[in-house]
Design a protein around this motif. Structure first.
Motif, short mmCIF file in Angstrom:
data_model
loop_
_atom_site.label_atom_id
_atom_site.label_comp_id
_atom_site.label_asym_id
_atom_site.label_seq_id
_atom_site.Cartn_x
_atom_site.Cartn_y
_atom_site.Cartn_z
N GLY A 1 -8.99 2.06 6.83
CA GLY A 1 -7.95 1.12 7.36
C GLY A 1 -8.19 0.49 8.55
O GLY A 1 -8.01 -0.71 8.95
N TYR B 1 -1.83 0.95 13.19
CA TYR B 1 -1.45 0.39 12.07
C TYR B 1 -1.97 0.95 10.85
O TYR B 1 -1.04 1.23 9.88
CB TYR B 1 -2.03 -1.03 12.06
N GLU C 1 -13.37 3.21 -0.60
CA GLU C 1 -11.96 3.41 -0.88
C GLU C 1 -11.72 3.64 -2.30
O GLU C 1 -10.63 4.02 -2.64
CB GLU C 1 -11.00 2.23 -0.51
N TYR C 2 -12.45 3.21 -3.13
CA TYR C 2 -12.17 3.63 -4.78
C TYR C 2 -13.14 4.55 -5.21
O TYR C 2 -12.65 5.46 -5.93
CB TYR C 2 -12.66 2.36 -5.41
N HIS D 1 -8.99 6.56 3.52
CA HIS D 1 -8.10 5.14 3.32
C HIS D 1 -7.81 4.98 5.00
O HIS D 1 -7.71 3.69 5.38
CB HIS D 1 -6.98 5.16 2.69
N TRP E 1 -9.30 -3.35 7.90
CA TRP E 1 -8.14 -3.72 7.44
C TRP E 1 -7.22 -4.12 8.71
O TRP E 1 -6.29 -4.74 8.77
CB TRP E 1 -7.12 -3.00 6.71
N TRP F 1 0.91 -1.28 0.07
CA TRP F 1 -0.13 -0.08 -0.03
C TRP F 1 0.85 1.41 0.02
O TRP F 1 0.30 2.22 0.18
CB TRP F 1 -1.03 -0.05 1.15
N ASN G 1 -1.26 3.82 5.99
CA ASN G 1 -1.69 5.27 4.92
C ASN G 1 -0.94 6.49 5.26
O ASN G 1 -0.95 7.20 4.20
CB ASN G 1 -3.28 5.24 5.39
C1 218 Z 1 -4.15 -0.51 6.85
C2 218 Z 1 -4.82 -0.42 5.50
N1 218 Z 1 -4.26 -1.37 4.62
C3 218 Z 1 -4.79 -1.18 3.33
C4 218 Z 1 -5.84 -0.25 3.08
C5 218 Z 1 -6.68 -0.36 1.57
N2 218 Z 1 -5.95 0.83 0.78
C6 218 Z 1 -5.05 1.72 1.30
C7 218 Z 1 -4.53 2.67 0.43
C8 218 Z 1 -5.04 2.89 -0.59
C9 218 Z 1 -6.02 2.01 -1.18
C10 218 Z 1 -6.41 2.41 -2.82
C11 218 Z 1 -5.63 1.82 -3.83
O1 218 Z 1 -4.54 2.52 -4.01
C12 218 Z 1 -6.46 1.03 -0.57
C13 218 Z 1 -7.78 -0.01 -0.96
C14 218 Z 1 -6.36 0.53 3.90
N3 218 Z 1 -7.09 1.55 3.81
N4 218 Z 1 -5.71 0.69 5.10
#
Ligand code: 218
Length: 190
Positions: free
Chosen positions: A139, A156, A86-87, A135, A143, A34, A161
């Motif tokens: 996260g 975390y 997130e998208y 994010h 996540w 990421w 992020n």
């Molecule tokens: C801790 C964590 N891990 C993964 C993600 C998912 N994430 C993070 C940053 C950017 C993107 C979009 C694609 O570049 C995504 C899906 C998170 N938010 N947090």
């Protein structure tokens, strides 16, 4: 539809596609799943500064859609709502950089080149923070199970992020800084 509207819609489509292409090309530059040092948000910032917030958000939203339909987003989607957040929401928020457009235009009119640069970089910071706030929130909500043993989900998410935001934001700032003599060419809509 007048000429300006056609130019606006064409630029949204072209710049979103450009962001998508940069995304694919800078894939090997990733420092972690990421975390990357890549200026792929730059096309969305350009739309935002050329046309304003609504256009920038449309371009970011379109880039989000492109990532989902091409499968680029596959590893980043856990659930429908999280994927939407997130998208679609996060990438659209990059366009908030456009709030700096009036200040950029004013500085351009007055030929205050230092202020043009400063306002542009402020826009980059605003768009990056807006995107990564989503994010960061996603996260620690979605996540957290990937956090190392004993590390809180919030901490975390902040580290993952935060470093990603720093990498991608600084890359855009560096490119704009280096391309400063070209800035007015890129901002000029004619
Ligand atoms: C801790 C964590 N891990 C993964 C993600 C998912 N994430 C993070 C940053 C950017 C993107 C979009 C694609 O570049 C995504 C899906 C998170 N938010 N947090």
């Amino acid at each position: 539809m007048n000429r300006s509207r056609i130019q606006l819609l064409t630029e949204i489509a072209i710049f979103a596609t450009l962001a998508m292409i940069l995304d694919v090309f800078t894939e090997p530059m990733k420092l972690g799943p990421w975390i990357s040092f890549s200026f792929k948000m730059l096309p969305i910032f350009l739309v935002s500064f050329r046309w304003g917030t609504k256009a920038g958000m449309s371009a970011g939203f379109l880039w989000g859609i492109l990532q989902v339909v091409t499968g680029e987003a596959a590893g980043g989607i856990l659930t429908l709502f999280q994927g939407f957040l997130e998208y679609f929401v996060a990438f659209a928020l990059i366009g908030l950089a456009g709030v700096m457009k009036p200040a950029i235009d004013r500085a351009r009119q007055r030929k205050e080149t230092g202020k043009v640069l400063l306002n542009t970089l402020t826009g980059v910071v605003i768009g990056t923070i807006a995107r990564y706030a989503i994010h960061f929130i996603a996260g620690f909500i979605f996540w957290g199970q990937y956090a190392p043993e004993g590390q809180s989900a919030v901490y975390y998410s902040f580290v993952v992020n935060g470093s990603s935001a720093l990498g991608e934001g600084l890359a855009c700032i560096l490119v704009i800084w280096l391309a400063q003599p070209l800035l007015s060419v890129f901002l000029d809509k004619k």
